[in-house]
Every structure is written in structure tokens, then in C-alpha cells.
Design a protein around this motif. Structure first.
Motif, PDB file in Angstrom:
ATOM      1  N   ALA A 162       2.060 -20.587 -18.180  1.00  0.00           N
ATOM      2  CA  ALA A 162       1.851 -20.606 -16.731  1.00  0.00           C
ATOM      3  C   ALA A 162       0.620 -21.413 -16.369  1.00  0.00           C
ATOM      4  O   ALA A 162       0.621 -22.185 -15.403  1.00  0.00           O
ATOM      5  CB  ALA A 162       1.733 -19.181 -16.206  1.00  0.00           C
ATOM      6  N   MET A 163      -0.452 -21.237 -17.164  1.00  0.00           N
ATOM      7  CA  MET A 163      -1.679 -22.004 -16.922  1.00  0.00           C
ATOM      8  C   MET A 163      -1.427 -23.497 -17.053  1.00  0.00           C
ATOM      9  O   MET A 163      -1.790 -24.282 -16.175  1.00  0.00           O
ATOM     10  CB  MET A 163      -2.740 -21.603 -17.952  1.00  0.00           C
ATOM     11  CG  MET A 163      -3.581 -20.443 -17.570  1.00  0.00           C
ATOM     12  SD  MET A 163      -4.675 -20.102 -18.940  1.00  0.00           S
ATOM     13  CE  MET A 163      -4.730 -18.345 -18.854  1.00  0.00           C
TER      14      MET A 163
ATOM     15  N   VAL B 117      -3.192 -13.470  -1.738  1.00  0.00           N
ATOM     16  CA  VAL B 117      -3.947 -14.707  -1.537  1.00  0.00           C
ATOM     17  C   VAL B 117      -3.033 -15.901  -1.777  1.00  0.00           C
ATOM     18  O   VAL B 117      -3.061 -16.876  -1.029  1.00  0.00           O
ATOM     19  CB  VAL B 117      -5.165 -14.738  -2.490  1.00  0.00           C
ATOM     20  CG1 VAL B 117      -5.919 -16.030  -2.358  1.00  0.00           C
ATOM     21  CG2 VAL B 117      -6.072 -13.576  -2.206  1.00  0.00           C
ATOM     22  N   LEU B 118      -2.186 -15.797  -2.802  1.00  0.00           N
ATOM     23  CA  LEU B 118      -1.252 -16.887  -3.077  1.00  0.00           C
ATOM     24  C   LEU B 118      -0.290 -17.086  -1.909  1.00  0.00           C
ATOM     25  O   LEU B 118      -0.013 -18.218  -1.515  1.00  0.00           O
ATOM     26  CB  LEU B 118      -0.454 -16.588  -4.350  1.00  0.00           C
ATOM     27  CG  LEU B 118      -1.203 -16.740  -5.662  1.00  0.00           C
ATOM     28  CD1 LEU B 118      -0.258 -16.521  -6.813  1.00  0.00           C
ATOM     29  CD2 LEU B 118      -1.823 -18.101  -5.767  1.00  0.00           C
TER      30      LEU B 118
ATOM     31  N   ALA C  81      -4.392 -10.206  -5.284  1.00  0.00           N
ATOM     32  CA  ALA C  81      -4.288 -11.578  -5.758  1.00  0.00           C
ATOM     33  C   ALA C  81      -3.024 -12.281  -5.277  1.00  0.00           C
ATOM     34  O   ALA C  81      -3.097 -13.410  -4.789  1.00  0.00           O
ATOM     35  CB  ALA C  81      -4.339 -11.586  -7.283  1.00  0.00           C
ATOM     36  N   ILE C  82      -1.884 -11.614  -5.373  1.00  0.00           N
ATOM     37  CA  ILE C  82      -0.638 -12.274  -4.983  1.00  0.00           C
ATOM     38  C   ILE C  82      -0.638 -12.579  -3.489  1.00  0.00           C
ATOM     39  O   ILE C  82      -0.118 -13.601  -3.047  1.00  0.00           O
ATOM     40  CB  ILE C  82       0.572 -11.388  -5.366  1.00  0.00           C
ATOM     41  CG1 ILE C  82       0.546 -11.056  -6.852  1.00  0.00           C
ATOM     42  CG2 ILE C  82       1.873 -12.048  -4.998  1.00  0.00           C
ATOM     43  CD1 ILE C  82       1.017 -12.117  -7.766  1.00  0.00           C
TER      44      ILE C  82
ATOM     45  N   PHE D 153       1.371 -16.387 -20.221  1.00  0.00           N
ATOM     46  CA  PHE D 153       0.196 -16.763 -19.442  1.00  0.00           C
ATOM     47  C   PHE D 153      -0.226 -18.189 -19.750  1.00  0.00           C
ATOM     48  O   PHE D 153      -0.533 -18.971 -18.849  1.00  0.00           O
ATOM     49  CB  PHE D 153      -0.976 -15.831 -19.762  1.00  0.00           C
ATOM     50  CG  PHE D 153      -0.882 -14.494 -19.109  1.00  0.00           C
ATOM     51  CD1 PHE D 153      -0.069 -14.300 -18.013  1.00  0.00           C
ATOM     52  CD2 PHE D 153      -1.609 -13.421 -19.588  1.00  0.00           C
ATOM     53  CE1 PHE D 153       0.024 -13.070 -17.419  1.00  0.00           C
ATOM     54  CE2 PHE D 153      -1.524 -12.187 -18.992  1.00  0.00           C
ATOM     55  CZ  PHE D 153      -0.704 -12.011 -17.905  1.00  0.00           C
TER      56      PHE D 153
ATOM     57  N   ILE E 106      -2.817   1.513  -9.235  1.00  0.00           N
ATOM     58  CA  ILE E 106      -4.055   0.744  -9.082  1.00  0.00           C
ATOM     59  C   ILE E 106      -3.783  -0.741  -9.342  1.00  0.00           C
ATOM     60  O   ILE E 106      -4.301  -1.613  -8.639  1.00  0.00           O
ATOM     61  CB  ILE E 106      -5.145   1.280 -10.038  1.00  0.00           C
ATOM     62  CG1 ILE E 106      -5.443   2.751  -9.714  1.00  0.00           C
ATOM     63  CG2 ILE E 106      -6.405   0.467  -9.940  1.00  0.00           C
ATOM     64  CD1 ILE E 106      -5.899   3.004  -8.317  1.00  0.00           C
ATOM     65  N   VAL E 107      -2.922  -1.013 -10.348  1.00  0.00           N
ATOM     66  CA  VAL E 107      -2.598  -2.408 -10.640  1.00  0.00           C
ATOM     67  C   VAL E 107      -1.883  -3.043  -9.453  1.00  0.00           C
ATOM     68  O   VAL E 107      -2.105  -4.211  -9.126  1.00  0.00           O
ATOM     69  CB  VAL E 107      -1.742  -2.483 -11.928  1.00  0.00           C
ATOM     70  CG1 VAL E 107      -1.081  -3.829 -12.069  1.00  0.00           C
ATOM     71  CG2 VAL E 107      -2.612  -2.224 -13.123  1.00  0.00           C
TER      72      VAL E 107
ATOM     73  N   PHE F 102      -2.080 -18.831   0.821  1.00  0.00           N
ATOM     74  CA  PHE F 102      -2.279 -20.242   0.505  1.00  0.00           C
ATOM     75  C   PHE F 102      -0.998 -21.028   0.689  1.00  0.00           C
ATOM     76  O   PHE F 102      -1.018 -22.161   1.184  1.00  0.00           O
ATOM     77  CB  PHE F 102      -2.795 -20.395  -0.922  1.00  0.00           C
ATOM     78  CG  PHE F 102      -4.281 -20.246  -1.037  1.00  0.00           C
ATOM     79  CD1 PHE F 102      -5.110 -20.718  -0.041  1.00  0.00           C
ATOM     80  CD2 PHE F 102      -4.854 -19.647  -2.129  1.00  0.00           C
ATOM     81  CE1 PHE F 102      -6.468 -20.581  -0.122  1.00  0.00           C
ATOM     82  CE2 PHE F 102      -6.218 -19.505  -2.228  1.00  0.00           C
ATOM     83  CZ  PHE F 102      -7.029 -19.971  -1.226  1.00  0.00           C
ATOM     84  N   VAL F 103       0.135 -20.424   0.299  1.00  0.00           N
ATOM     85  CA  VAL F 103       1.418 -21.108   0.482  1.00  0.00           C
ATOM     86  C   VAL F 103       1.664 -21.361   1.960  1.00  0.00           C
ATOM     87  O   VAL F 103       2.053 -22.451   2.369  1.00  0.00           O
ATOM     88  CB  VAL F 103       2.566 -20.285  -0.141  1.00  0.00           C
ATOM     89  CG1 VAL F 103       3.907 -20.801   0.325  1.00  0.00           C
ATOM     90  CG2 VAL F 103       2.486 -20.341  -1.642  1.00  0.00           C
TER      91      VAL F 103
ATOM     92  N   PHE G 224       0.829  -1.209   0.000  1.00  0.00           N
ATOM     93  CA  PHE G 224       0.000   0.000   0.000  1.00  0.00           C
ATOM     94  C   PHE G 224       0.860   1.254   0.000  1.00  0.00           C
ATOM     95  O   PHE G 224       0.547   2.228  -0.693  1.00  0.00           O
ATOM     96  CB  PHE G 224      -0.967  -0.018   1.192  1.00  0.00           C
ATOM     97  CG  PHE G 224      -2.265  -0.688   0.873  1.00  0.00           C
ATOM     98  CD1 PHE G 224      -3.303   0.018   0.301  1.00  0.00           C
ATOM     99  CD2 PHE G 224      -2.447  -2.039   1.129  1.00  0.00           C
ATOM    100  CE1 PHE G 224      -4.495  -0.603  -0.018  1.00  0.00           C
ATOM    101  CE2 PHE G 224      -3.634  -2.674   0.811  1.00  0.00           C
ATOM    102  CZ  PHE G 224      -4.661  -1.947   0.233  1.00  0.00           C
TER     103      PHE G 224
ATOM    104  N   ILE H 291      -4.619  -4.023  -7.109  1.00  0.00           N
ATOM    105  CA  ILE H 291      -5.467  -5.125  -7.571  1.00  0.00           C
ATOM    106  C   ILE H 291      -4.682  -6.429  -7.593  1.00  0.00           C
ATOM    107  O   ILE H 291      -5.129  -7.450  -7.071  1.00  0.00           O
ATOM    108  CB  ILE H 291      -6.034  -4.822  -8.977  1.00  0.00           C
ATOM    109  CG1 ILE H 291      -6.949  -3.609  -8.941  1.00  0.00           C
ATOM    110  CG2 ILE H 291      -6.806  -6.020  -9.523  1.00  0.00           C
ATOM    111  CD1 ILE H 291      -7.429  -3.161 -10.291  1.00  0.00           C
ATOM    112  N   VAL H 292      -3.496  -6.402  -8.206  1.00  0.00           N
ATOM    113  CA  VAL H 292      -2.767  -7.650  -8.406  1.00  0.00           C
ATOM    114  C   VAL H 292      -1.978  -8.031  -7.161  1.00  0.00           C
ATOM    115  O   VAL H 292      -2.133  -9.136  -6.638  1.00  0.00           O
ATOM    116  CB  VAL H 292      -1.837  -7.551  -9.628  1.00  0.00           C
ATOM    117  CG1 VAL H 292      -0.987  -8.789  -9.741  1.00  0.00           C
ATOM    118  CG2 VAL H 292      -2.652  -7.372 -10.872  1.00  0.00           C
TER     119      VAL H 292
END
Lengths: 167, 124
Positions: A154-155, A68-69, A65-66, A151, A56-57, A72-73, A40, A60-61
Motif C-alpha cells: 500500500a505504501m 481525514v482521507l 484517520a479514514i 502495508f 477504540i480502534v 481530502f478526497v 461513533f 482511532i482509525v
């Protein structure tokens, strides 16, 4: 000192302080929370540079999102107190060596850069979404298309690694 | 003309709202901590699990499927972010920009078809 400058110093101080806490915090969840704080403050720095899209990215990312990863790790790792890995002297020595090499590389890179006037923005509208899109879809078209292949790989990699075949 | 008005100063209301939101949370938590009465019994200090008695430890390794969903979410999230600068410049870039974005999307669509075909999002 102008408001922008004092804001910059405040955000920089919080960013460095919280990123030090990320490393030193004993509890991994606290580490993640301090990492969010670091993200932040970095967003604040981007907005001070008028790089609004990046700011902003970043929220968001990275902060969305990162993070959350990362959580989870941490949850995948099964961090019980008794199963905490013990660090031997050899491991500590290797850590000091690799950290020292990283410090040397960073210092060399920092010394080779020209001192730039970062507080005064040369082109004010540079970081807005519109101008960024103009550059991205004209000058940097090939990297942009290569990103989609990245991408895709990666998927496929994530699916292949995480999924066991049921046949 | 419009772009010249987009300066960091315009983010002052956002920063103000951010500080008010954080300040409200901090003040509420501190106030309830200081004002509220405390009766600490062993029953009250156990974690609340919908009235069911606590069993074992919360530190259980969880399924890798959650991680797979999260990592696929991140990929499509970043993809959508690439669409913002395109959407803003939609008219200027014209038909060429449309083709560029379609090429980008086709690769991701291939990935999506792969994910669906492999059943990576099936929970079993």
C-alpha cells in the motif's frame, strides 16, 4: 427492557438513520459528518458487546484517520456547483441494477446466517485487548505477518501513484 | 480477576462525559444564537480570512501531496494499533512474540526507507 437493550435499540436507530443521511445529504461535507456519527454509534455497539479493542480502534482509525482521507478526497474533487456531474437516465438505470444486485447478495447472506443470541454475550472477556492479542499472535500469526506485506504494498502503491518522477 | 471487572458498564463515565461535552457545545451554540444581538451587514457575513478581502471560491482542488501524507499516516496508525495487543501480552508471548513483531516491523521499516529514499514526504 433492560438498559443494554434500550441502549442497543437507540444506537442502532441512530446508526441506520445517520447512514441513510450519509447517502441522501446533498452537501458532501454533511455526508462526512453523518458518517462520523455513524462510526461513533457503531463504537457504542461494540462497547455494548464488550469488544473494547474494536471499539477504540474504530474511533482511532475510522473516525480519526479514514475521515481525514474522505475529507481530502472531497477537497481534491473540486466540487463546484456548476461542475456537478449530470446523471443521465442510463447512469440511473445502471445504479438501480447494481444496487439491486447488492441488495440480493446481502439478503441471501443474511438468510443463510443462523439466528444467534447476540444480546447475551457468550464469553464476556472475548473482545478485550489481552485475549485478542493471545489469539492474534498464536492462531492468526500468518495473516498478521501478511498484513505487514499488505502495508508495504500500500505504501509503495500510494507513493508511486501520487508522486511524479522529477528526472 | 482483573479481567472479570471489564464490562460495558465501566464505560458509563465515558458516555456521561461524552454527553456532557456534546451537550455543552449544543447549549452554548444555541444560547449564543438566541441571546446574542444580530446586526447582519454584508461585511459581517463574509467569511473571515484574517482581515484580507475574500478572493474567489473556497472550492479549489488541492495538491495531492496532502493526500499522500494522510494515507501514509493511516498506514502507520494501523501499524501502531497492531502493537497494542502485543504490548499487553509482552511477557506471555516472550521471545517468540518479539520475533513476530520484529518481522512485522521490518517490512514496515522497509516501506519507510522506501518513502524516505523516494522523497515522498518532501514538499519542494
Amino acid at each position: 427492557m433492560t438498559i443494554t437493550q434500550s441502549l442497543f435499540y437507540f444506537l442502532a436507530f441512530v446508526a441506520i438513520f445517520s447512514s441513510l443521511l450519509v447517502v441522501t445529504a446533498k452537501n458532501p461535507i454533511h455526508s462526512v459528518l453523518y458518517l462520523i456519527l455513524t462510526f461513533f454509534t457503531l463504537t457504542g455497539e461494540y462497547i455494548l458487546l464488550n469488544a473494547q479493542f474494536i471499539g477504540i480502534v474504530n474511533i482511532i482509525v475510522y473516525a480519526g484517520a479514514i475521515m481525514v482521507l474522505f475529507l481530502f478526497v472531497i477537497m481534491l474533487l473540486n466540487l463546484n456547483v456548476e461542475s456537478e456531474p449530470q446523471k443521465t437516465n442510463l447512469m440511473k438505470f445502471i445504479g438501480i441494477i447494481t444496487g439491486g444486485i447488492g441488495l440480493v447478495v446481502l439478503t441471501a447472506a443474511l438468510k443463510s446466517t443462523d439466528p444467534s443470541n447476540t444480546v447475551v454475550i457468550q464469553e464476556v472477556d472475548m473482545g478485550l485487548v489481552k485475549n485478542l492479542g493471545q489469539v492474534l499472535f498464536k492462531e492468526f500469526l500468518l495473516p498478521f505477518e501478511i498484513v505487514s506485506i499488505l502495508f508495504l504494498s500500500a505504501m509503495v502503491g500510494a507513493v508511486l501513484l501520487a508522486r511524479k518522477e522529477t528526472k | 480477576m482483573l479481567l472479570l471487572e471489564q464490562l460495558p458498564v465501566n464505560y458509563a463515565p465515558v458516555a456521561f462525559q461524552f454527553f456532557v461535552a456534546v451537550g455543552f457545545v449544543v447549549v452554548t451554540m444555541l444560547a449564543t444564537h438566541l441571546i446574542g444581538p444580530k446586526r447582519k451587514t454584508s461585511d459581517k457575513l463574509t467569511p473571515f480570512e484574517s482581515g484580507v478581502e475574500v478572493q474567489g471560491n473556497a472550492r479549489h482542488p488541492m495538491s495531492v501531496k496532502y493526500f499522500l501524507v494522510a494515507i501514509l499516516f493511516v498506514l502507520f496508525d494501523v501499524e501502531v494499533i497492531f502493537m497494542y495487543p502485543w504490548a499487553v501480552n509482552f511477557r506471555e508471548l516472550g521471545i517468540l512474540g518479539m520475533l513476530e513483531m520484529f518481522t512485522f516491523m521490518i517490512f514496515l521499516l522497509l516501506g519507510f526507507i522506501y518513502i524516505i529514499k523516494k522523497g515522498a514526504l518532501n514538499w519542494e
